[in-house]
Design a protein around this motif. Structure first.
Motif, PDB file in Angstrom:
ATOM      1  N   ILE A 123       3.662   2.327  15.582  1.00 38.38           N
ATOM      2  CA  ILE A 123       3.207   1.157  14.823  1.00 38.38           C
ATOM      3  C   ILE A 123       2.023   1.524  13.937  1.00 38.38           C
ATOM      4  O   ILE A 123       1.924   1.108  12.769  1.00 38.38           O
ATOM      5  CB  ILE A 123       2.825   0.010  15.788  1.00 38.38           C
ATOM      6  N   GLY A 124       1.102   2.334  14.471  1.00 35.02           N
ATOM      7  CA  GLY A 124      -0.046   2.767  13.667  1.00 35.02           C
ATOM      8  C   GLY A 124       0.379   3.565  12.453  1.00 35.02           C
ATOM      9  O   GLY A 124      -0.162   3.398  11.352  1.00 35.02           O
ATOM     10  N   TRP A 125       1.359   4.458  12.644  1.00 30.98           N
ATOM     11  CA  TRP A 125       1.884   5.262  11.535  1.00 30.98           C
ATOM     12  C   TRP A 125       2.488   4.365  10.457  1.00 30.98           C
ATOM     13  O   TRP A 125       2.243   4.547   9.258  1.00 30.98           O
ATOM     14  CB  TRP A 125       2.931   6.215  12.111  1.00 30.98           C
ATOM     15  N   ILE A 126       3.274   3.366  10.874  1.00 31.03           N
ATOM     16  CA  ILE A 126       3.923   2.458   9.921  1.00 31.03           C
ATOM     17  C   ILE A 126       2.882   1.620   9.183  1.00 31.03           C
ATOM     18  O   ILE A 126       2.891   1.518   7.946  1.00 31.03           O
ATOM     19  CB  ILE A 126       4.925   1.544  10.649  1.00 31.03           C
ATOM     20  N   HIS A 127       1.967   1.022   9.930  1.00 36.11           N
ATOM     21  CA  HIS A 127       0.967   0.148   9.296  1.00 36.11           C
ATOM     22  C   HIS A 127       0.006   0.944   8.420  1.00 36.11           C
ATOM     23  O   HIS A 127      -0.484   0.433   7.403  1.00 36.11           O
ATOM     24  CB  HIS A 127       0.198  -0.613  10.368  1.00 36.11           C
ATOM     25  N   GLY A 128      -0.278   2.203   8.833  1.00 40.41           N
ATOM     26  CA  GLY A 128      -1.137   3.032   8.002  1.00 40.41           C
ATOM     27  C   GLY A 128      -0.512   3.289   6.645  1.00 40.41           C
ATOM     28  O   GLY A 128      -1.169   3.170   5.603  1.00 40.41           O
ATOM     29  N   PHE A 129       0.775   3.646   6.648  1.00 38.41           N
ATOM     30  CA  PHE A 129       1.467   3.843   5.376  1.00 38.41           C
ATOM     31  C   PHE A 129       1.543   2.534   4.586  1.00 38.41           C
ATOM     32  O   PHE A 129       1.434   2.534   3.352  1.00 38.41           O
ATOM     33  CB  PHE A 129       2.867   4.405   5.620  1.00 38.41           C
ATOM     34  N   ARG A 130       1.737   1.429   5.278  1.00 39.19           N
ATOM     35  CA  ARG A 130       1.849   0.134   4.591  1.00 39.19           C
ATOM     36  C   ARG A 130       0.570  -0.188   3.816  1.00 39.19           C
ATOM     37  O   ARG A 130       0.608  -0.677   2.692  1.00 39.19           O
ATOM     38  CB  ARG A 130       2.135  -0.972   5.615  1.00 39.19           C
ATOM     39  N   ARG A 131      -0.578   0.135   4.422  1.00 37.07           N
ATOM     40  CA  ARG A 131      -1.861  -0.118   3.744  1.00 37.07           C
ATOM     41  C   ARG A 131      -2.090   0.867   2.602  1.00 37.07           C
ATOM     42  O   ARG A 131      -2.723   0.527   1.597  1.00 37.07           O
ATOM     43  CB  ARG A 131      -3.009  -0.006   4.749  1.00 37.07           C
ATOM     44  N   MET A 132      -1.580   2.099   2.774  1.00 41.25           N
ATOM     45  CA  MET A 132      -1.837   3.148   1.795  1.00 41.25           C
ATOM     46  C   MET A 132      -0.945   3.050   0.572  1.00 41.25           C
ATOM     47  O   MET A 132      -1.381   3.331  -0.564  1.00 41.25           O
ATOM     48  CB  MET A 132      -1.631   4.511   2.469  1.00 41.25           C
TER      49      MET A 132
END
Length: 822
Positions: A123-132
């Motif tokens: 989830i952190g990987w997905i949300h990190g990319f979503r913000r970036m």
């Protein structure tokens, strides 16, 4: 917001603590709150990136990335934070220069450490990319790091939260970059095309499902496609449709009903996004035709319903959808709905086969019924029959449900319909809606006959009777008169239903009388004379819901006489006494609320006051303002507001002795003379005598926030409207003339005792003195805040994280740590 000095000093310590920890925080929401604060900071400081303003965050990210013993929740936070810091091109460059970005978002790194199995990390990987992923550099990084492949794999993740987030991210990428692509260079376009190609390859490989075990993955792909197409512009939309069109038709051919809603979502998404561009994409029109000609009755019926519900028009498919939706009614009653359709028609054959299963056919007939009102309003060139025929078909259906076996209804259909409560309820709702269809007047006799028949049957479910009443009222709205025979049949039936042992039936029956009174008032007709005595008798009902409905019905029944200004008679005086008894003695709040609303309605409807009304209002204000039910108190304040507005706006009929006098509006008093005359002073005195001021002051200190808030706003209104006029006049006698000492609640008296200034020993104070002495504005602001409002700050959050970690490190295993993280 900008970070203050104390936060800047404490943040590095918090980051170091989190980076060195291999245990989660006792409060697992504190990291999300910290991320929210940092997000606010990044959005508030324009032109300054997080890495520049908070360099300790870069150290934290680097430390966590290389420390694979960190708790997964902290790793997840770090990945989200890394995406946030890289959300701008400057921030992206700053993070990349520290060589942490590549390692942070490298899936293989977390897999080798055995951490990728934890959904927090994914989830952190997905949300990190979503913000970036908001700028071209981020997209280039995403593609070059070969992240599209793991993102597509996550679409089928075992965790529903991870799979949903992955779908959202993929849709975000495709939709975000389609809007800015024409502004970017060729390399960005190439990266974007690469993502589209991989996505469509993944979709085609997942469609259609090879067997039933593959339905879930195929459903996920269809839902993802619908999400994207709903917002996609022409280039992206056409690329996707061209790539998957044949696969979608294969899905229809396979015939898994679980996929029908998702397929229709795709079709409706394209129709909606294409509404300003003329005809829809030919692939979608072809797919819709395939759906409407599916080899399962449930599939083509639900497809037709979804299409019509979307409100779109397709010259080829709209007529077919209407025919499909009317087919169940046609099969049931064999009327002339589809006169040109033969028994050998494929849709007819498939629908008739459903009669073998009662539950299956009942579900389909309800789908048909729910769409009938919309169909009846469609253009004549689309309809295969007059709208009146649809109304009569529903009437025939209701008769079959009640046991009337007509010659047009087959034995199989009659068996499915007989005593089916589901069909009855649905058909009655639909019949109510059909009252607005063209030609409805011509079917009125048949409609009222079947409705009276339903009302007379004491064995029906209470919900069936309630829906019969609602349909009756809807058709009464279009009825030009109330025939005598219909009156007699109705009243005879209602008199019996008011005595029904089921409280739900009694409640619906008295509601019907109130609604009917409102309908007849618009037609300048009166209710039958037996209705009011019937309602008064029902005030003794043992069920509070029924008593409340009776009071509401009485208000609607008496409203015409109030509007005409008729003088109250003895019967009305007796009714008022009974209502005040309910307000003071009834143990249930429903009835007491209804009493206050009754007097609100009376006060609003009456063109002038009467002694009975004013005396009643005074009593209601006194009782209602101390009621235990907060809604009763709020309604009481609404009544006080009506009286207040009437006095201060100069409404006729409110003066000494309650009648025969009107006050000038307060704003006119100041302009008409050099100072306020006795009229304003008398108006204030009238408000005090009626108990308005007393009720407002009591409610001001009430423990229920909505009550105190409304009271404070009304008191502010009085203060701002009246007191400036008195102050401008410099007439202290007038300001002190209206004594409120006898009505001050104890809490208010104590407030005034603490207020600087001389006070008479007997607390003889005027209205304006009270209102200006109380801090009403501050009180109103506090009461306006939500009940869970507490002070919170970035500093308190950082301090809580530090103290929680310290406490946690000195706590025995298994012992709970209580964290108050705002």
């Amino acid at each position: 917001m900008a970070m203050d000095k104390e936060c800047m000093l404490l943040l590095p310590s918090v980051c170091a603590l989190l980076a060195d920890s291999n245990k989660p925080l006792p409060d697992d929401t504190s990291l999300e709150k910290l991320l929210d604060r940092l997000t606010e900071l990044s959005e508030a400081v324009e032109g300054v990136s997080l890495p520049e303003s908070c360099p300790c965050l870069l150290d934290f990210l680097s430390a966590v990335t290389h420390n694979t013993t960190c708790d997964p929740s902290i790793l997840s936070f770090a990945l989200k934070l890394g995406g946030l810091m890289a959300a701008t091109e400057d921030g992206f460059t700053a993070v990349q220069e520290r060589s942490t970005l590549d390692l942070s978002f490298k899936v293989q790194h977390w897999q080798d450490a055995g951490l990728w199995e934890d959904p927090c990390v994914r989830i952190g990987w997905i949300h990190g990319f979503r913000r970036m992923l908001l700028h071209p550099k981020a997209l280039c990084f995403f593609v070059l790091s070969d992240s599209t492949k793991p993102l597509l794999q996550l679409q089928r993740d075992a965790s529903l939260f991870v799979a949903s987030a992955a779908s959202q991210l993929l849709a975000h990428i495709l939709l975000t970059y389609q809007e800015t692509l024409h502004e970017e260079d060729g390399s960005t376009e190439s990266q974007y095309t690469h993502v589209i190609q991989q996505t469509t390859d993944y979709m085609k490989a997942s469609l259609p499902p090879k067997d039933r075990t593959q339905i879930a993955p195929s459903l996920q792909v269809l839902q993802l496609l619908a999400m994207i197409l709903n917002r996609a512009g022409p280039p992206l939309r056409d690329q996707l449709l061209q790539a998957v069109a044949s696969s979608l038709e294969d899905v229809v051919e396979v015939g898994y009903s679980q996929l029908t809603p998702a397929l229709m979502d795709i079709i409706m998404s394209v129709y909606s996004s294409n509404k300003d561009e003329g005809a829809p994409h030919h692939a979608v029109s072809r797919l819709l035709s395939a759906m409407l000609n599916a080899n399962k009755a449930a599939d083509f019926l639900h497809a037709a319903a979804a299409f019509l519900h979307g409100g779109h028009h397709d010259p080829v498919n709209t007529t077919l959808a209407v025919k499909v939706l009317l087919m169940p009614l046609h099969v049931c009653i064999h009327n002339s709905l589809l006169a040109t359709v033969s028994a050998g028609d494929e849709h007819h054959v498939l629908m008739a086969a459903q009669l073998k299963s009662k539950s299956a056919f009942v579900s389909l007939i309800c789908v048909s019924l729910r769409n009938a009102p919309q169909i009846a309003l469609m253009p004549p060139d689309v309809l295969p029959c007059p709208p009146a025929s649809i109304v009569l078909a529903v009437v025939s259906l209701l008769r079959a449900c009640s046991g009337h076996h007509s010659s047009g209804c087959s034995d199989e259909a009659f068996r499915c319909l007989l005593a089916s409560g589901k069909v009855q309820k649905c058909a009655l709702e639909v019949l109510a809606s059909l009252s607005g269809s063209p030609g409805a007047n011509n079917t009125m006799k048949s409609v009222f006959e079947v409705l009276i028949q339903y009302m007379k049957n004491p064995d029906w479910d209470p919900t069936v009777l309630h829906k019969s009443y609602k349909a009756f009222i809807q058709w009464m709205n279009i009825c030009t008169s109330f025939p005598q025979q219909l009156r007699e049949d109705l009243m005879t039936t209602v008199q019996k239903r008011v005595c029904d042992p089921r409280w739900e039936v009694r409640d619906s029956s008295v509601e019907l009388l109130g609604q009917l009174a409102g309908v007849l008032a618009l037609k300048s007709e009166d209710l039958p004379s037996t209705s009011t005595p019937l309602l008064r008798a029902a005030l003794q009902d043992p069920e509070s819901y029924v008593r409340a409905s009776v009071i509401a019905a009485l208000a609607r029944t008496l409203a015409p006489s109030w509007q005409q200004g008729a003088a109250p008679h003895q019967g009305q005086a007796d009714l008022v006494r009974r209502l005040l008894d309910i307000l003071s003695e009834d143990t249930e709040g429903f009835a007491r609320r209804a009493v206050v609303r009754y007097f609100i309605s009376w006060f609003s409807s009456s063109p002038s006051s009467s002694p009975l009304l004013l005396d009643s209002v005074r009593c209601v204000l006194s009782l209602g303002s101390v009621d235990l039910d907060w809604e009763v108190k709020v309604h009481t304040l609404e009544l006080a507001e009506l009286l207040l507005d009437s006095v201060l706006s100069g409404r006729p009929g409110y003066g000494e002795n309650g009648v025969g006098r009107s006050y000038e509006p307060a704003c006119a008093l100041h302009t008409r003379t050099n100072g306020p005359d006795a009229t304003l002073d008398a108006a204030l005195g009238f408000l005090v005598d009626q108990g308005v001021i007393s009720a407002l002051l009591r409610c001001l200190v009430d423990c229920d926030r909505p009550v105190g808030l409304k009271a404070s706003r009304l008191l502010i209104s009085i203060r701002d409207t009246v007191c400036p006029l008195l102050a401008d006049a410099g007439d202290e006698r007038t300001a002190m003339a209206t004594c409120v000492s006898c009505v001050l609640p104890e809490e208010i008296r104590k407030m005034l005792e603490r207020t600087p200034g001389d006070q008479d020993g007997d607390h003889r104070v005027g209205v304006c003195q009270v209102l200006t002495s109380l801090d009403l504005d501050q009180r109103s602001v506090l009461l306006s805040q939500s009940s869970d409002h507490v002070h919170n700050s970035f500093l308190s959050l950082l301090q809580d994280i530090m103290s929680a970690r310290a406490a946690h490190s000195h706590t025995d295993a298994g012992q709970e740590v209580v964290v108050d993280c705002y």
